[in-house]
Design an enzyme around this catalytic site. Structure first.
Site, PDB file in Angstrom:
ATOM      1  N   LEU A 187      10.871   4.107   0.415  1.00 15.62           N
ATOM      2  CA  LEU A 187      10.478   3.999   1.818  1.00 15.62           C
ATOM      3  C   LEU A 187      11.482   3.172   2.602  1.00 15.62           C
ATOM      4  O   LEU A 187      11.824   3.502   3.744  1.00 15.62           O
ATOM      5  CB  LEU A 187       9.076   3.389   1.914  1.00 15.62           C
ATOM      6  CG  LEU A 187       8.396   3.410   3.277  1.00 15.62           C
ATOM      7  CD1 LEU A 187       8.425   4.796   3.897  1.00 15.62           C
ATOM      8  CD2 LEU A 187       6.969   2.900   3.153  1.00 15.62           C
ATOM      9  N   TYR A 204      -2.666  -4.774  -7.755  1.00 11.06           N
ATOM     10  CA  TYR A 204      -1.802  -4.474  -6.610  1.00 11.06           C
ATOM     11  C   TYR A 204      -2.606  -4.510  -5.318  1.00 11.06           C
ATOM     12  O   TYR A 204      -2.197  -5.129  -4.322  1.00 11.06           O
ATOM     13  CB  TYR A 204      -1.143  -3.115  -6.810  1.00 11.06           C
ATOM     14  CG  TYR A 204      -0.487  -2.563  -5.566  1.00 11.06           C
ATOM     15  CD1 TYR A 204       0.671  -3.138  -5.050  1.00 11.06           C
ATOM     16  CD2 TYR A 204      -1.026  -1.472  -4.899  1.00 11.06           C
ATOM     17  CE1 TYR A 204       1.271  -2.639  -3.905  1.00 11.06           C
ATOM     18  CE2 TYR A 204      -0.434  -0.956  -3.762  1.00 11.06           C
ATOM     19  CZ  TYR A 204       0.708  -1.544  -3.269  1.00 11.06           C
ATOM     20  OH  TYR A 204       1.296  -1.048  -2.125  1.00 11.06           O
TER      21      TYR A 204
END
Length: 265
Positions: free
Chosen positions: A13, A134
């Site tokens: 990204l 996460y």
């Protein structure tokens, strides 16, 4: 802006946004622990471990904005998540506070709410339901950013990214997908809007299938244009739709809800 910092600039990204945001700032300061490649004319490279507070302090100095994509982006061992996503985020916010509080776009995640079912439609006020370590680290980051806004006036866009790729990769992404172009336009809006504050923003395109209500962030004027539905036929031809009792069909976090806790080696 004179200088925009992009952390995690070597990731998928980060690499995609690095090539799109040259017009947003005179200089792009790119950081990662992985290889950043060669610098373009308007780029400067500053490798940095987010867990190193002194290095992060130097990294943020002189920056007008921060696109924070850095850290561990998948489920992993707690020690790795602790260093990059928890200590690293604290270090980043302390550095921002020391250097004039530049606006931050914090790449949060749909995994902060992964245990909600796909037949539930969420607002930004619904309680967090993280689907792994996460996701927990992104909950921490959102809470920390909110506290720094309340206590110090540090503006942050908390963008709960769904699935940001060139195109959706599976049927779940028909709801979670955010195109590169829509993410670029969101970034540009975050750093140019007259007022930001500390909003939670659902990071998804204008998909026919949707689980998230973005009306609370409408004041920013971001209007995503792309639609994952355009890729449905391609997905149907490439892979079967997951069974109704599969995690990818039941939960907003998909298979993350089934991920084990990764043990330290």
């Amino acid at each position: 802006m004179k200088r925009l910092l992009i952390t995690g600039a070597a990731g998928g990204l980060g690499h995609a946004m690095r090539s799109r945001l040259g017009g947003l700032a005179e200089r792009l300061r790119l950081s990662d622990i992985a290889d950043l490649g060669a610098a373009e004319a308007n780029e400067e490279l500053m490798p940095c471990d987010l867990g190193d507070a002194a290095s992060v302090m130097r990294l943020v100095e002189g920056c007008d904005g921060i696109l924070h994509l850095g850290g561990v982006s998948v489920e992993d061992r707690f020690s790795k998540i602790l260093n990059a996503n928890i200590a690293g985020v604290y270090n980043l916010y302390e550095a921002a506070r020391a250097h004039g509080r530049p606006r931050i776009l914090f790449a949060s995640s749909n995994h902060t709410i992964g245990y909600y079912r796909q037949d539930q439609y969420l607002t930004t006020t619904d309680p967090m339901r993280p689907d792994g370590l996460y996701g927990v680290s992104k909950c921490f980051g959102e809470a920390l950013a909110t506290m720094y806004f309340e206590k110090f006036g540090q503006e942050t866009a908390l963008v709960r990214i769904g699935s940001c790729f060139e195109k959706p990769r599976n049927h779940r992404m028909l709801a979670t997908w955010m195109s590169y172009g829509d993410f670029q336009s969101l970034i540009e809006r975050v750093f140019t809007a007259p007022r930001l504050g500390c909003p939670i923003i659902w990071g998804s395109s204008n998909n026919d299938r949707s689980w998230w209500d973005n009306s609370a962030a409408a004041y920013l004027g971001w209007r995503p244009k792309d639609n994952a539905e355009d890729y449905r036929a391609e997905l149907d031809a490439a892979m079967p739709t997951p069974p109704a009792d599969d995690a990818a069909s039941l939960y907003q976090g998909g298979h993350f809800v089934r991920e084990p806790i990764h043990q330290e080696s």
